[in-house]
Write a protein that holds these residues in place. Structure first.
Motif, PDB file in Angstrom:
ATOM      1  N   VAL A  87       0.809  -1.210   0.000  1.00  0.00           N
ATOM      2  CA  VAL A  87       0.000   0.000   0.000  1.00  0.00           C
ATOM      3  C   VAL A  87       0.845   1.263   0.000  1.00  0.00           C
ATOM      4  O   VAL A  87       0.611   2.196  -0.771  1.00  0.00           O
ATOM      5  N   VAL A  88       1.858   1.329   0.906  1.00  0.00           N
ATOM      6  CA  VAL A  88       2.652   2.541   1.046  1.00  0.00           C
ATOM      7  C   VAL A  88       3.417   2.836  -0.255  1.00  0.00           C
ATOM      8  O   VAL A  88       4.045   1.961  -0.828  1.00  0.00           O
ATOM      9  N   LYS A  89       3.324   4.044  -0.726  1.00  0.00           N
ATOM     10  CA  LYS A  89       4.017   4.488  -1.932  1.00  0.00           C
ATOM     11  C   LYS A  89       3.709   3.588  -3.135  1.00  0.00           C
ATOM     12  O   LYS A  89       4.586   3.250  -3.928  1.00  0.00           O
ATOM     13  N   PHE A  90       2.452   3.162  -3.226  1.00  0.00           N
ATOM     14  CA  PHE A  90       2.083   2.230  -4.300  1.00  0.00           C
ATOM     15  C   PHE A  90       2.342   2.832  -5.678  1.00  0.00           C
ATOM     16  O   PHE A  90       2.975   2.219  -6.537  1.00  0.00           O
ATOM     17  N   ARG A 175     -15.171  -1.060 -13.096  1.00  0.00           N
ATOM     18  CA  ARG A 175     -16.532  -1.319 -12.617  1.00  0.00           C
ATOM     19  C   ARG A 175     -16.797  -2.815 -12.488  1.00  0.00           C
ATOM     20  O   ARG A 175     -17.264  -3.286 -11.447  1.00  0.00           O
ATOM     21  N   LYS A 176     -16.483  -3.586 -13.536  1.00  0.00           N
ATOM     22  CA  LYS A 176     -16.674  -5.034 -13.469  1.00  0.00           C
ATOM     23  C   LYS A 176     -15.694  -5.673 -12.473  1.00  0.00           C
ATOM     24  O   LYS A 176     -16.039  -6.668 -11.820  1.00  0.00           O
ATOM     25  N   PHE A 177     -14.495  -5.099 -12.369  1.00  0.00           N
ATOM     26  CA  PHE A 177     -13.506  -5.617 -11.427  1.00  0.00           C
ATOM     27  C   PHE A 177     -14.013  -5.502  -9.992  1.00  0.00           C
ATOM     28  O   PHE A 177     -14.003  -6.482  -9.231  1.00  0.00           O
ATOM     29  N   ARG A 243      -8.495  -1.878  -1.434  1.00  0.00           N
ATOM     30  CA  ARG A 243      -7.526  -1.209  -2.301  1.00  0.00           C
ATOM     31  C   ARG A 243      -8.130  -0.917  -3.675  1.00  0.00           C
ATOM     32  O   ARG A 243      -7.798   0.100  -4.300  1.00  0.00           O
ATOM     33  N   ALA A 244      -9.010  -1.806  -4.134  1.00  0.00           N
ATOM     34  CA  ALA A 244      -9.670  -1.563  -5.421  1.00  0.00           C
ATOM     35  C   ALA A 244     -10.542  -0.317  -5.353  1.00  0.00           C
ATOM     36  O   ALA A 244     -10.600   0.471  -6.304  1.00  0.00           O
ATOM     37  N   LEU A 245     -11.227  -0.121  -4.225  1.00  0.00           N
ATOM     38  CA  LEU A 245     -12.055   1.074  -4.059  1.00  0.00           C
ATOM     39  C   LEU A 245     -11.209   2.345  -4.051  1.00  0.00           C
ATOM     40  O   LEU A 245     -11.689   3.417  -4.425  1.00  0.00           O
ATOM     41  N   LEU A 246      -9.947   2.210  -3.601  1.00  0.00           N
ATOM     42  CA  LEU A 246      -9.038   3.352  -3.591  1.00  0.00           C
ATOM     43  C   LEU A 246      -8.366   3.572  -4.942  1.00  0.00           C
ATOM     44  O   LEU A 246      -7.574   4.505  -5.096  1.00  0.00           O
ATOM     45  N   GLY A 247      -8.669   2.702  -5.899  1.00  0.00           N
ATOM     46  CA  GLY A 247      -8.107   2.857  -7.241  1.00  0.00           C
ATOM     47  C   GLY A 247      -6.663   2.417  -7.367  1.00  0.00           C
ATOM     48  O   GLY A 247      -5.932   2.925  -8.220  1.00  0.00           O
ATOM     49  N   GLU A 252      -1.622  -2.678 -15.575  1.00  0.00           N
ATOM     50  CA  GLU A 252      -0.187  -2.898 -15.374  1.00  0.00           C
ATOM     51  C   GLU A 252       0.147  -3.252 -13.929  1.00  0.00           C
ATOM     52  O   GLU A 252       1.227  -3.759 -13.655  1.00  0.00           O
ATOM     53  N   ARG A 253      -0.761  -2.968 -12.986  1.00  0.00           N
ATOM     54  CA  ARG A 253      -0.478  -3.154 -11.564  1.00  0.00           C
ATOM     55  C   ARG A 253      -1.612  -3.968 -10.932  1.00  0.00           C
ATOM     56  O   ARG A 253      -2.613  -3.404 -10.498  1.00  0.00           O
ATOM     57  N   HIS A 254      -1.476  -5.285 -10.918  1.00  0.00           N
ATOM     58  CA  HIS A 254      -2.501  -6.122 -10.312  1.00  0.00           C
ATOM     59  C   HIS A 254      -1.908  -7.420  -9.767  1.00  0.00           C
ATOM     60  O   HIS A 254      -2.591  -8.438  -9.698  1.00  0.00           O
ATOM     61  N   VAL A 255      -0.636  -7.369  -9.344  1.00  0.00           N
ATOM     62  CA  VAL A 255       0.013  -8.605  -8.915  1.00  0.00           C
ATOM     63  C   VAL A 255      -0.649  -9.181  -7.667  1.00  0.00           C
ATOM     64  O   VAL A 255      -0.779 -10.406  -7.526  1.00  0.00           O
TER      65      VAL A 255
END
Length: 286
Positions: A87-90, A175-177, A243-247, A252-255
């Motif tokens: 989370v930090v400095k994502f 939205r679907k995610f 985290r998804a709600l926070l965008g 490219e970033r979904h590991v």
């Protein structure tokens, strides 16, 4: 190194000096805190056993109190580990394919250890079942009722919704995610509630408990261990959902979505195997 740079490198609150996994070389105590909480569950179980009967060594509430405390330590450690790892400095970190592969391989290694754990327990169960079947299955209730079938369907459906959520974020369809994640999390929570209700029915109404012979200990041991894994998976999905709600995800970033999905699909497959071996197997054996 200048004063400002030194402050940036060491200004985070302990126990993590720097935010892992930037470079994968920084020390963090959070994994050890998480492991301590997980190990405490076994200690709490031992204290619960020692607190039963006329010759109890400890009080009857020591075990449950220790369980609550250790689960709290585990959740705090998991939160700290996840927060500092991801989370930090994502957005300030570069999207590194090498780092992502390391995390995926780390999850595969963890799932390998989990597979060995369940494999060892199933191996012991199969070994015992080579003996007198009639004595093993005496006094067990009907297991393959509508509740286990509904629970199984819910867990399989949750894997499908999570799969489509993962596909959606790879296409940048937020939205679907988020919808798929919400559906998966809801199905997982309902599954856990269904398992708790099943335990209630077996223990209170049927008198089928952990001490009901070998099969009782095998049934509650294996299904309880799986339920603990599903609960952990729900916590992980809850973190991913927040985290998804926070965008904090993109194509490219979904590991962490990938690693959480791997874990959830694993517990899904283990449950299907449990149903075939324990539930259906008991009906056939009985």
């Amino acid at each position: 190194m200048g004063t400002e740079e030194a402050h940036d490198d060491h200004g985070h609150h302990l126990p993590a000096v720097e935010d892992w996994p930037r470079g994968f070389g920084e020390a963090s105590w959070w994994p050890f805190v998480t492991a301590l909480g997980a190990a405490g569950v076994y200690v709490a179980a031992a204290l619960y056993i020692l607190g039963r009967g006329d010759s109890a060594i400890v009080g009857p509430m020591v075990g449950p109190a220790a369980l609550v405390a250790t689960i709290g330590i585990f959740l705090v450690g998991l939160y700290g580990w996840t927060y500092h790892a991801f989370v930090v400095k994502f957005w300030s970190r570069d999207a590194s394919a090498q780092s992502a592969n390391k995390l995926r391989w780390g999850m595969l290694a963890f799932l390998g250890s989990e597979l060995a754990t369940f494999g060892g327990l199933f191996g012991y169960y199969f070994y015992i079942r080579t003996g007198d079947w009639e004595s093993i299955f005496v006094g067990i209730p009907e297991l393959t009722g509508s509740l286990v079938l509904i629970n199984t369907a819910l867990l399989i459906l949750s894997s499908i919704t999570l799969h489509y959520a993962h596909l959606a974020i790879r296409k940048n369809d937020r939205r679907k995610f988020i919808g798929g994640l919400a559906g998966t999390l809801l199905l997982g929570v309902v599954f856990i509630g269904g398992q708790v209700y099943e335990y209630y029915e077996f223990i209170i109404h049927e008198g089928f408990t952990l001490t009901s012979g070998f099969f009782g200990s095998a049934f509650f041991g294996l299904t309880g261990l799986h339920g603990l894994h599903v609960s952990l998976g729900a916590v992980l999905l809850g973190i991913v959902f927040a985290r998804a709600l926070l965008g904090q995800y993109s194509a490219e970033r979904h590991v962490s979505v990938s690693t959480a999905s791997m874990y959830w699909h694993f517990v899904d497959v283990v449950w299907i195997f449990l149903v075939v071996v324990l539930y259906v197997g008991a009906e056939v054996g009985g």
